[in-house]
Write an enzyme that holds these catalytic residues in place. Sequence first.
Site, PDB file in Angstrom:
ATOM      1  N   CYS A  84       0.860  -1.179   0.000  1.00  0.00           N
ATOM      2  CA  CYS A  84       0.000   0.000   0.000  1.00  0.00           C
ATOM      3  C   CYS A  84       0.896   1.228   0.000  1.00  0.00           C
ATOM      4  CB  CYS A  84      -0.909   0.022   1.213  1.00  0.00           C
ATOM      5  SG  CYS A  84       0.005   0.117   2.734  1.00  0.00           S
ATOM      6  N   CYS A  87       3.707   1.410   2.459  1.00  0.00           N
ATOM      7  CA  CYS A  87       4.941   0.669   2.210  1.00  0.00           C
ATOM      8  C   CYS A  87       5.956   1.563   1.503  1.00  0.00           C
ATOM      9  CB  CYS A  87       4.680  -0.524   1.302  1.00  0.00           C
ATOM     10  SG  CYS A  87       3.703  -1.798   2.046  1.00  0.00           S
ATOM     11  N   ASP A 467       9.386  33.378 -23.630  1.00  0.00           N
ATOM     12  CA  ASP A 467      10.613  33.725 -24.328  1.00  0.00           C
ATOM     13  C   ASP A 467      10.212  33.892 -25.791  1.00  0.00           C
ATOM     14  OD1 ASP A 467      13.216  34.200 -24.802  1.00  0.00           O
ATOM     15  OD2 ASP A 467      13.825  32.112 -24.858  1.00  0.00           O
TER      16      ASP A 467
END
Lengths: 778, 49
Positions: A84, A87, A467
Site C-alpha cells: 500500500c 509501504c 521567451d
Amino acid sequence: MSVCFHCGLPAPGGVHRATVLGAEREFCCAGCRAVASTIAAAGLGGYYQTRTETAACAEPAVEEKRSFDGHKGEASLVLGRVRCAACLWLIEERLRRLPGVTRAAVNYATQRAQVAWDPARTGLARIVEALREVGYDAFPYDPARAAAAERRERRAEIWRLFVAAFGAMQVMMYAFPAYFGGGELSADAEQLMRWAGLLLTLPVVLISCAPFFSGALRELRLRRVGLDTPIALGLAGAFLASAWATVAGSGAVYFDSICMLAFLLLGARYLEGAARRRAGRMLDPLLRLEAPSDAIAGDIIAVAPGKTIPVDGVVVAGDSSADESLLTGESRAVRKGEGDELLAGSVNLEQPLSLRVTRTGRETRAAGIARLAERGAASRPPLVDAADRVARHLTWIIVVTALAAGAWSHSPWVAIAVLVVACPCALALAAPIVLTRASGELLAHGVLLTRARALEALARVTDVVLDKTGTLTHGEPRVTRVTAFGAMGENACLKLAGSLESSSRHPLARAFIGWRSGPIEAPRDFPGEGIEARVESRRVRIGTEAFCQALCGFPPAGAAHPNFDGSHVFLADERGWLAAFELADTLRPEAAGVVASLRRAGLTVHLASGDRREIGETLAHALWIDNCTGAMSPQDKYAYVAALQRRGGVVAMVGDGLNDAPVLARADVSFAMGAGADAAQLRADLVLLGNSLDGILAARTIAASAMRVVRQNIGWALAYNTLALPLAAFGLIGPWEAALAMGASSLTVLLNALRPLDTEPEWKASTSSSPSPSPSYS
Amino acid sequence: MESLYLLIPLSVALVFVIGWAFWRALDGGQFDDLERPAHDILSDDDRSK
C-alpha cells in the site's frame, strides 16, 4: 572456501545467504542472490540442474548508470511485495536513512524506486540489501522480470481475497443462528458453530490478513506507526478475544466481523491495486521502449513499414512518413526523407527505410523521456507531502484514542471499531493515483511532467512569461541577407560565420548550418552576446553589435536597416567589421491562439526577449501581448520573473530550456520546448515534447483538474476521519460497520481519483485552429 | 437438530475442498487475464483457440 551458487565466484564469509530450491545456499553478492531467488521463485529452478556453465555474476550486470553530472550513481529499481501507499513511504524512509543515498523517490503507480547515491560511500548492492532487510524485493528494471513479479503478486492478491470472501460467507452462516436462532439451539450445537467459525476464521487470519501483520511488524521494526498497525491491532485483538471466548465456552464471538473486515479491507486494496496498475499503464508505452536492441551506433539497419523504430538514427535511404505521437503527442504523420532524424519509439508508416544508428538503448531520446517521466511521477507536490505527514500523525492519535476508548467502555470491541474505522487509508490514497493519471494524460498531450510540484503551481498561475526565439517562433532562423563590409566576399563571410557558430547551441546558430570553412581555435561562448574564436591567429567575433564593437573598437558604417524587423548578427575581427547578417524567423502558427486563450483565462502574458526592443514590441503588438521587454540578458529575465513574484504573481516561464536555465529554475512553473534538444538536459518542470505551445493550455487545464481532485480527496478523507473517530469512540459503530465505512471511504476516494480529468480548456480560442499567415519575426 | 452435528463438520470440510479447487485454478493461470479470453469468441482465427 565456498563458492557462489549462482555464478561460481568465491563467496567470502557467506555474507549473502538464501534458501533456494530447498537448501541454504551462499552467494558472492546481493545481485546473484536476487537473481537466483527470482529464478527459483519463477519456477525455473531446473536451470541449475541442467546448466552446463555457471552464470555470469549478476553484480556487474546490475544496471548502474552515471547521471550526467558524473558524481552520482543512479538506478531504477522494481519493487516487489509492496502493499500500500504506506509501504512506499517506509521504503523511502529506509533509503534516505542509508548513508550515501542522495535521492530516493518511489513511484506508487509503477512500483519503482528511483535511487541516486554517492558511489564513494555506498553501492547498489548495499541498497538492494537494505530493502531486503525490511522485507521488500528490489531488482533493477527488466520488463520480463517485472511482468513475472506482477503476475505473482496479482495471484497472491486474488488468493487472499478469495479466502477472505469465502471464509466470510461461510462464517456468517455459522453466526446466523446466534443472531436469529431465538435460543432454540442447544448449547452443544451453539458451541459446535463457534468451533466451526473459529476453524474457518483461522485461514482467513493466517492467509488473508498476513499482509497487515507483516506490514505492522515492519512498521514496528522501523519504530514508526503506519497504516497497517491499527488494522493489525484490531484484527489480532478481535480474533484473540473471540478465540478465547470459544475455548472458554463463554462470552461473545465476532468471527463473522473479522472475516467481513478482512474481506472489505482486501477488497478495497484489490481495487486500489487495479486502479494503480491502470494509471501506471498510461506511462507504459514509454517505459517499454527501454527494451534493449542489439544494434550499435554506426550500424545501418532496415525498418519495414508498420514497424516501431528501435533506435535513434538518421535516414540514409528511403522516403516515408513516421508516426511520432508517442514522443511528441502529435498524431499527424511526419515526412521522413534522407538525412532526417528518426527517433526510437516512432513508427515507420509507408515505405521501407534504411537508417544509420546514432543512439541505442538507454541513450535514446525516448529513454531519456521515460526516465524524466518516471522521476516526475515519483515526485510529489507539497500539498500531498503535507497530507502524508498528517496521515502519520493521525495513526498515533487513532491508536491512543482506541486504547482510551476501550479502557473507558471496558469493551475491546469499541477499541477495535476505532482502530478500523479511522484508518487514514483514504488520506494516503488520495493523491498518488491522481498524480500518475495526470502525468499520463499530460504525456498524451505531448507534455512531459518532470516535477510533480509544478502541478500545484500551474493550477494557480497568474503570469505567463514567454521567451521569444524558439518559443513563440520556430527558432530556426535563416540568413535572409548578407552585407559584406570589408575585403571578404559574402560567401567567405558566411563560411567563416558557419565555422564559428558550429560550436554553439544558440538557436541563431542554426541559420548557418551548411556553411563551413577551415578550422577554428579556442571558441568561447558569451551567453546572450556571441562567440569569440581564433581563426588564422586573429580574434574573430560573431554576435551582437555591441559585442563585436568591443573587439574592433568603432561602430559599423551604414549598417542600420530601419525597415527590417529581423535580427542582425555581426561578424568582426580585430581589424574591423566583416559582415552583417539578417536572420529571419517565423512565428509559430498556434502562438496567436495560445496567447489569446491565456489572456481570456485571465492570465497576464509577458514577452521577454533577448533581441532588440522594437522587434519584441512589434511581435507583442501583433499578438496582443500586454507586457513586452526587449534586449534582456538572462540576468534581466531572472530579475523580471523575481519582480513579478514579489508582486504576488505565480509565474510560468516558457523557454527553450537550454539558454535560460536560471530563469526557468526561478519561475514557479517552467516549460521548455522539447524538440531538438536532449530531453534529459532540459531543466524544466514540463517539457513540450511536441514543440507546440498548445501544450501549455492543455497542461494548465489538466493541472487544475488534477489538483482539484486531490484537494477533494484530501478534504473528504479528513472529514470522514473527523466524523467517524468520535462515533466509534463512543461505541456507536460496531466492528463490521466500521470496516464497511472504512472500505466505502477508500472506495469513494478511489473512484473520484479515477474520474476522467479535464483536458480540453473550455476557453480555448477558436483562432488557434486556423492559423493566419505567419509574418516574419525573429 | 441432530443432523447439525453431521452437516456442520461436513460444510467445513467442503469449504476446504472448494478452497483447494480454487487454488488449483488460480495457480494454473485461470485468473491471470480476465479481459482477453472474452474477446477470443469474436476472433475468426481458429489457431488461437
